[in-house]
Each structure stands twice: as C-alpha cells, then as structure tokens.
Scaffold this active site. Structure first.
Site, mmCIF file in Angstrom:
data_model
loop_
_atom_site.group_PDB
_atom_site.id
_atom_site.type_symbol
_atom_site.label_atom_id
_atom_site.label_comp_id
_atom_site.label_asym_id
_atom_site.label_seq_id
_atom_site.Cartn_x
_atom_site.Cartn_y
_atom_site.Cartn_z
ATOM 1 N N LYS A 1 -41.062 1.538 -3.890
ATOM 2 C CA LYS A 1 -41.610 0.323 -4.487
ATOM 3 C C LYS A 1 -42.934 0.577 -5.223
ATOM 4 O O LYS A 1 -43.563 1.618 -5.035
ATOM 5 C CB LYS A 1 -41.779 -0.730 -3.397
ATOM 6 N N TYR B 1 -31.857 -8.995 -6.500
ATOM 7 C CA TYR B 1 -32.287 -9.907 -5.428
ATOM 8 C C TYR B 1 -31.641 -11.291 -5.529
ATOM 9 O O TYR B 1 -32.184 -12.270 -5.031
ATOM 10 C CB TYR B 1 -33.816 -10.046 -5.448
#
Length: 140
Positions: A9, A49
C-alpha cells in the site's frame, strides 16, 4: 498451484518497504509471477473495492489507496492465499503478531486501519477477480 494478488500500500511504498515485503514472500517460498508499480486510478480502485461501496469508510479508503504508488504483485504457490494472509498478520497492525508483516512493519498512524502495509486476496475467487483487474494479461 494457487495464485494471489498482493498490494504493497501507499504508506508502505513511501516508507521503502516493498523490498522487505518481497523478501518475506520469497523467503516463504512463493514465486513472483508479475509485479507492477503504479498509482492506481480511482476507476481501478472502485472495481477492486466494489463490495465496500456505500460503507462509511469507502471514500477515505479510495483517497488513501490513490494517494501514491503501490506495488501490485501476483504470487504463486501451494495454499499461497492462506499462507500470505498468515504472513501478513491481522488487519489491525496494532493487533498483528510480531513476526508478521503488519506486526513488524505496521502501526496505527491515526488514519484508520486501511494503512496496514499490505493487501492480500482472501479467497481463490477474490484472487482471480483481483488479478484480472490489476493484471488483465494474466486472466484467462
């Protein structure tokens, strides 16, 4: 042989942790199949997502994940989905066990638990979907 998507990330990429994450993946015996460094566009993140759309944390997650470069990796190995999730540790880096990626390299930055160093696919179905999004040339 199983495959999984791993994402290093933005906060971990900015801290120079990609090499350490890759070292741990390879030390575990998993094979690197593909690797890409990119700042993900919102369209890709929205599809990745999609199951979280409408939830209170969705917009902050999207903003965080598009805030800078990530390293997207496809790994391969027997039971690598469960194996990497164990290697990654608990989602909350404060509760992640020492020795895990999140336990050793993550901490609470006061920004929410989305800043937890890595993402790993949670099932063979998720892995296939996520790999298809991030590495369409590998889907088939």
């Amino acid at each position: 042989m199983e495959r999984s998507l791993v994402l290093v990330k933005p906060e971990a990429f900015a801290r120079g942790l990609t090499g350490e994450v890759l070292r741990r993946i390879e030390a575990k015996g998993y094979r690197l199949v593909a690797l890409s460094i990119l700042t993900p566009p919102r369209e890709l993140l929205g599809r990745h997502y999609a199951e979280h759309e409408g939830k209170p944390f969705f917009e902050s997650l999207m903003a965080f994940m598009s805030s800078g470069p990530v390293t997207a990796i496809v790994i391969e190995g027997e039971q690598c989905i469960a194996g990497f999730r164990s290697l990654a540790g608990a989602t909350d880096p404060t509760k992640a066990a020492p020795g895990s990626i999140r336990g050793d390299l993550g901490r609470d930055w006061g920004q929410g638990s989305t800043q937890n160093v890595v993402h790993g696919s949670d099932s063979p179905e998720s892995a296939a979907r996520e790999i298809g999004l991030w590495f369409p040339e590998l889907s088939g």
